[in-house]
Write a protein that holds these residues in place. Structure first.
Motif: not given
Length: 539
Positions: A249-251, A415, A245-246
């Protein structure tokens, strides 16, 4: 009917009576008896005609009112989105029915057998409808009739539609009229779908479609029975979800959860239960499963998790299990045991798993960020050589820490969008802001594996000696030594080796660039030490 129409009906009769009255007035010498009788007859006839005209007027007016009311009622029924029909003891639909019936049955239904319409081709249902309707019409006691109506089904399925049925018995009071059953049909297909969806969502996790905690808690008491023994539980916790998530991302985190749910579902039987118990926790209940079989399921889960392609990271689950052999032990007590074992395993393996996840990202880093694996190897060799010239310094770092730093220093680029990393022209302001995030991402990733010292250096890797770097604008000795040390080695290697978005330059030009940026981008003392010993450092 208009007044002129009414007058025309009695035009001939009116002329006769008017002529008779006129003749009586003109012939008074006729016999009194005949004249009196004729006069009385004519007058009565006249009164009768006048009364008849009034009756026709009243009847016509009431007919108009009745027609208006009938039209209004018909409009209401046809726009109520409900089907209305009636039938008598012959079980044939009467002529008048609402337009919604046309849509529901997809045809005109006047004279159709109501039992055939409602049974939708099911001969057994048709028979049951016919028997019940016939008994209702034959029964004379009102209460018995109502009891029979209640036995009729309230829901039927016609093709793909769900129809609600409401029955009303209409008892006629006019002699010679037959009793009716009025049937009100309501298409509840969409409403039922919504209700089914609400029920589904109340017992399922929206993301993974697994059962949720509410459902599991509702069935646990039912499973505390002899028939379900022995019974085993498995608690599973996602490794690396917060890291995902970090960083991504949450997707991406959601995608990992969905993939994990598929692994769990594919590892159990249809008679077993699996639910998303919490944020990153899953619960599996295995009825009629002993300890040995439960351990086999755990092995199956781990095996299948390894077979799933990393997207964006590989699936890793911390598992804890427990088994009971009789219903005297409550399942919630078993749950606590499994949960404690799961947490124990997670704590033991946590750092190792997180480190493994991060290092496994290196292959993605090579592809996405155009990093040559030899780049890391060259940097490690140069760093060890460079360290040999720093032995007199008190802040010299242990060799293994330096090697670990090189391993992780650019991991945050994982990322950053690939097109930005490959761009060979000046980045736009918005693109540059995205690019600058990578050191913060790398910082969080290193923190997640408890490499706090390395995390601080990763965060500071793009700071400059003159304070114009990012993310915090640190300057000079505010910048951690390891970050100052590695920035020189990395800059030299990047300049002297080809990349898809830039050409390599000569060793001499790279050295010149380091001199130009001494005291600006780089620690001047370290640049001098590097350049003075470059032959030994880069050999």
């Amino acid at each position: 009917m208009k007044d002129t129409d009414i007058n025309n009906i009695f035009q001939k009769e009116m002329m006769i009576i008017e002529n008779a009255l006129l003749e009586i007035e003109e012939n008074e010498d006729l016999g009194n008896i005949s004249i009196d009788k004729f006069a009385k007859l004519a007058k009565d006839y006249h009164n009768l005609l006048k009364l008849s005209k009034k009756v026709f007027k009243i009847s016509d007016s009431q007919g108009k009112e009745l027609k208006i009311k009938t039209t209004d009622i018909s409009n209401i029924l046809n726009n109520s989105h409900q089907g209305f029909l009636t039938f008598t003891n012959n079980l044939k639909v009467n002529k008048e029915y609402s337009s919604e019936c046309l849509r529901i049955f997809e045809k005109r239904i006047a004279g159709e057998d109501i039992t055939q319409l409602l049974s939708n081709g099911n001969s057994q249902k048709e028979k049951e409808f016919k028997e019940t309707f016939t008994k209702i019409f034959e029964e004379s006691v009102c209460e018995n009739r109502k009891a029979l109506l209640k036995k009729l089904p309230n829901i039927i399925h016609l093709r793909e539609s769900i129809i609600n049925l409401n029955y009303q018995l209409i008892t006629q009071v006019i002699e010679g009229s037959k009793d009716l059953i009025m049937l009100v049909l309501t298409d509840i297909t969409e409403r039922q779908k919504i209700e089914d969806q609400v029920v589904y969502l109340s017992y399922h996790d929206k993301l993974t479609s697994l059962y949720n905690r509410v459902y599991m808690e509702s069935i646990i008491p039912q499973l505390e029975s002899e028939e379900a023994m022995p019974l085993s539980l498995i608690m599973a916790d996602m490794n690396g979800l917060k890291l995902t998530n970090d960083v991504f991302g949450h997707e991406s985190g959601d995608k990992i959860l969905v993939n994990a749910a598929k692994v769990l579902l594919s590892s159990i039987r249809k008679t077993d239960y699996v639910a998303r118990w919490g944020g990153d926790e899953f619960l599996i209940i295995l009825p009629n499963t002993d300890k040995e079989k439960c351990e086999q399921v755990c092995e199956q889960i781990n095996l299948k998790a390894k077979q799933v392609e990393a997207d964006p990271i590989e699936i890793s689950l911390a598992l804890g299990s427990a088994t009971i052999c009789n219903p005297d032990t409550k399942i919630f007590e078993l749950l606590n045991i499994a949960e404690n074992r799961m947490y124990s395993n997670k704590i033991t393996e946590s750092k190792h798993i997180r480190r493994k996840i991060i290092l496994n990202m290196k292959s993605t880093l090579y592809t996405k960020c155009f990093e040559d694996p030899e780049h890391f190897t060259r940097m490690q060799k140069m760093a060890l050589n460079f360290l040999s010239f720093l032995k007199f310094r008190s802040d010299v770092i242990d060799e293994q820490i330096v090697l670990d730093f090189i391993e992780l220093h650019d991991i945050g680029k994982i990322a950053i969008p690939k097109e930005l990393l490959a761009k060979n022209e000046t980045l736009k302001e918005q693109e540059w802001e995205i690019m600058k995030n990578y050191t913060e991402v790398g910082f969080r990733m290193a923190k997640s594996i408890d490499e706090n010292f390395l995390a601080g250096n990763i965060l500071a890797l793009r700071e400059r000696w003159d304070g114009l770097g990012y993310p915090y604008g640190l300057e000079k000795n505010e910048i951690p030594f390891l970050a100052r040390f590695l920035s020189i080695i990395e800059a030299y290697d990047v300049m002297t080796h080809w990349r898809p978005y830039k050409k390599a330059i000569s060793k001499e030009k790279a050295m010149e660039e380091l001199k130009i940026n001494k005291g600006k981008q780089f620690d001047p003392e370290l640049v001098d030490l590097f350049l003075n010993n470059i032959e030994d450092i880069v050999s």
